[in-house]
Write a protein that holds these residues in place. Sequence first.
Motif, PDB file in Angstrom:
ATOM      1  N   ALA A  14       0.846  -1.205   0.000  1.00 53.02           N
ATOM      2  CA  ALA A  14       0.000   0.000   0.000  1.00 53.02           C
ATOM      3  C   ALA A  14       0.879   1.252   0.000  1.00 53.02           C
ATOM      4  O   ALA A  14       0.636   2.207  -0.748  1.00 53.02           O
ATOM      5  N   TYR A  15       1.926   1.226   0.817  1.00 51.26           N
ATOM      6  CA  TYR A  15       2.835   2.378   0.912  1.00 51.26           C
ATOM      7  C   TYR A  15       3.466   2.667  -0.461  1.00 51.26           C
ATOM      8  O   TYR A  15       3.450   3.796  -0.944  1.00 51.26           O
ATOM      9  N   TYR A  16       4.025   1.619  -1.103  1.00 52.84           N
ATOM     10  CA  TYR A  16       4.720   1.850  -2.374  1.00 52.84           C
ATOM     11  C   TYR A  16       3.744   2.248  -3.481  1.00 52.84           C
ATOM     12  O   TYR A  16       4.064   3.069  -4.342  1.00 52.84           O
ATOM     13  N   LEU A  17       2.556   1.681  -3.453  1.00 52.63           N
ATOM     14  CA  LEU A  17       1.556   2.076  -4.458  1.00 52.63           C
ATOM     15  C   LEU A  17       1.191   3.549  -4.264  1.00 52.63           C
ATOM     16  O   LEU A  17       1.085   4.307  -5.231  1.00 52.63           O
ATOM     17  N   ASP A  70      19.299  -5.015   1.467  1.00 54.23           N
ATOM     18  CA  ASP A  70      18.286  -5.652   2.304  1.00 54.23           C
ATOM     19  C   ASP A  70      17.102  -6.011   1.398  1.00 54.23           C
ATOM     20  O   ASP A  70      16.444  -5.122   0.855  1.00 54.23           O
ATOM     21  N   THR A  71      16.842  -7.314   1.235  1.00 52.91           N
ATOM     22  CA  THR A  71      15.792  -7.716   0.285  1.00 52.91           C
ATOM     23  C   THR A  71      14.386  -7.719   0.908  1.00 52.91           C
ATOM     24  O   THR A  71      13.419  -8.055   0.231  1.00 52.91           O
ATOM     25  N   LEU A 122      10.982  -0.566  -9.056  1.00 50.57           N
ATOM     26  CA  LEU A 122      10.699  -0.212  -7.660  1.00 50.57           C
ATOM     27  C   LEU A 122      11.428  -1.157  -6.698  1.00 50.57           C
ATOM     28  O   LEU A 122      12.034  -0.723  -5.715  1.00 50.57           O
ATOM     29  N   ALA A 123      11.383  -2.464  -7.001  1.00 53.37           N
ATOM     30  CA  ALA A 123      12.037  -3.443  -6.123  1.00 53.37           C
ATOM     31  C   ALA A 123      13.538  -3.177  -6.050  1.00 53.37           C
ATOM     32  O   ALA A 123      14.151  -3.280  -4.980  1.00 53.37           O
ATOM     33  N   LYS A 124      14.128  -2.814  -7.182  1.00 54.98           N
ATOM     34  CA  LYS A 124      15.574  -2.539  -7.192  1.00 54.98           C
ATOM     35  C   LYS A 124      15.918  -1.353  -6.287  1.00 54.98           C
ATOM     36  O   LYS A 124      16.913  -1.373  -5.562  1.00 54.98           O
ATOM     37  N   GLN A 125      15.074  -0.329  -6.307  1.00 55.52           N
ATOM     38  CA  GLN A 125      15.312   0.828  -5.424  1.00 55.52           C
ATOM     39  C   GLN A 125      15.205   0.409  -3.956  1.00 55.52           C
ATOM     40  O   GLN A 125      15.958   0.872  -3.106  1.00 55.52           O
ATOM     41  N   VAL A 126      14.257  -0.488  -3.672  1.00 54.27           N
ATOM     42  CA  VAL A 126      13.987  -0.873  -2.281  1.00 54.27           C
ATOM     43  C   VAL A 126      15.110  -1.756  -1.720  1.00 54.27           C
ATOM     44  O   VAL A 126      15.541  -1.571  -0.586  1.00 54.27           O
ATOM     45  N   ILE A 127      15.608  -2.699  -2.534  1.00 56.43           N
ATOM     46  CA  ILE A 127      16.631  -3.610  -2.003  1.00 56.43           C
ATOM     47  C   ILE A 127      18.001  -2.931  -1.865  1.00 56.43           C
ATOM     48  O   ILE A 127      18.872  -3.431  -1.178  1.00 56.43           O
ATOM     49  N   ALA A 128      18.147  -1.786  -2.491  1.00 60.26           N
ATOM     50  CA  ALA A 128      19.423  -1.062  -2.362  1.00 60.26           C
ATOM     51  C   ALA A 128      19.563  -0.416  -0.985  1.00 60.26           C
ATOM     52  O   ALA A 128      20.659  -0.059  -0.568  1.00 60.26           O
ATOM     53  N   LYS A 129      18.433  -0.249  -0.286  1.00 62.40           N
ATOM     54  CA  LYS A 129      18.477   0.454   1.006  1.00 62.40           C
ATOM     55  C   LYS A 129      18.060  -0.477   2.143  1.00 62.40           C
ATOM     56  O   LYS A 129      17.394  -1.487   1.910  1.00 62.40           O
ATOM     57  N   ILE A 150      10.493  -0.086   4.431  1.00 61.89           N
ATOM     58  CA  ILE A 150       9.849   1.143   3.950  1.00 61.89           C
ATOM     59  C   ILE A 150      10.930   2.190   3.712  1.00 61.89           C
ATOM     60  O   ILE A 150      11.580   2.636   4.663  1.00 61.89           O
ATOM     61  N   VAL A 151      11.139   2.527   2.442  1.00 67.78           N
ATOM     62  CA  VAL A 151      12.177   3.517   2.116  1.00 67.78           C
ATOM     63  C   VAL A 151      11.605   4.518   1.101  1.00 67.78           C
ATOM     64  O   VAL A 151      10.624   4.207   0.418  1.00 67.78           O
TER      65      VAL A 151
END
Length: 302
Positions: free
Chosen positions: A31-34, A251-252, A283-290, A294-295
Amino acid sequence: MSGENISGENISGNQDELYQKRYGGDTYNTAYYLAQCAKSAIDVSYVTALGDDTISEDMISTFSTAGVNTDLIEKIPGAVPGLYAIQTDEHGERSFLYWRSEAPARQLFQTPQSETLKSELLKKDWLYFSGITLAILHSKGREAFFEFCQDFQAKGGKIAFDINYRPRLWVSKDEARSIIDKAYAISDLALPSYDDETLLFKVSSPQEAIDRITKLGAKEVALKNGAEEVYVHSHGETEKHDIIPANIVTDTTSAGDSFNAGYLYARLSGQDTPAAVKAGANLAKQVIAKAGAIVPVTPPTF
Ligand code: ADP
């Protein structure tokens, strides 16, 4: 809708045991990412039940500040949110401890407010839930939820579902299999991960997983598999989409949840399935880089 709620992460690593408070859970992450992608173009409402305590209030205000509509969150007097702790050992391995048997989200679809919730939900276009949603509901609430899904689809609503299989939340594998297959059977869009499919259903290839899910009745399926190809089945055909392995994997956690948000964002915006895979992967690539589930992210463009 629904899921785990509050988590504490040990940030000190010493005797002082200082914990950092974070709010999240698989469906909330999506929900957050959407909401980050769609801004005000799509009304993203989160459904769960919380208590009437200060932490519940803070959680609701955090969700709302992130652009997620909290109008459908039930507040159960006297209840307190579910809790889990994430501990990181000296090798960076994460382990989880849960206190959620009394989590108010478990009472969804069984509370006195359920009729109001259902009539509000019937006004929505899409309903997204996961195997965690189904696992935590009490059996009566789960039955009521599946009945609601029928009414929702009869009114033209669409259902999106991610298996998110967590063995410890289920009484048995058999129970998990039968309930999860019921969800696949009504899915307009299934967003499984290959790992979960192999764990629960012992399939031996992505294509076998896709075939199993579509045979049950799912109309569109996008099967994630880490850095491997995403398989998409729609209109009777399966396409394979390459994923470019990420250079930075910090962090996956939430990779699948954020992929789902990107995919949904694209499809709800009228994009085709290849564009939806690109948006999900971006989007997933941006998220796993951090670090963290929730980023902040930059919305994918089409
Ligand atoms: P889950 O979190 O549900 O287990 P996956 O691990 O299958 O989900 O990953 C979901 C998506 O995240 C993948 O389809 C891919 O787009 C992206 N992803 C995960 N790991 C990587 C990686 N190492 N490199 C690039 N993308 C990745």
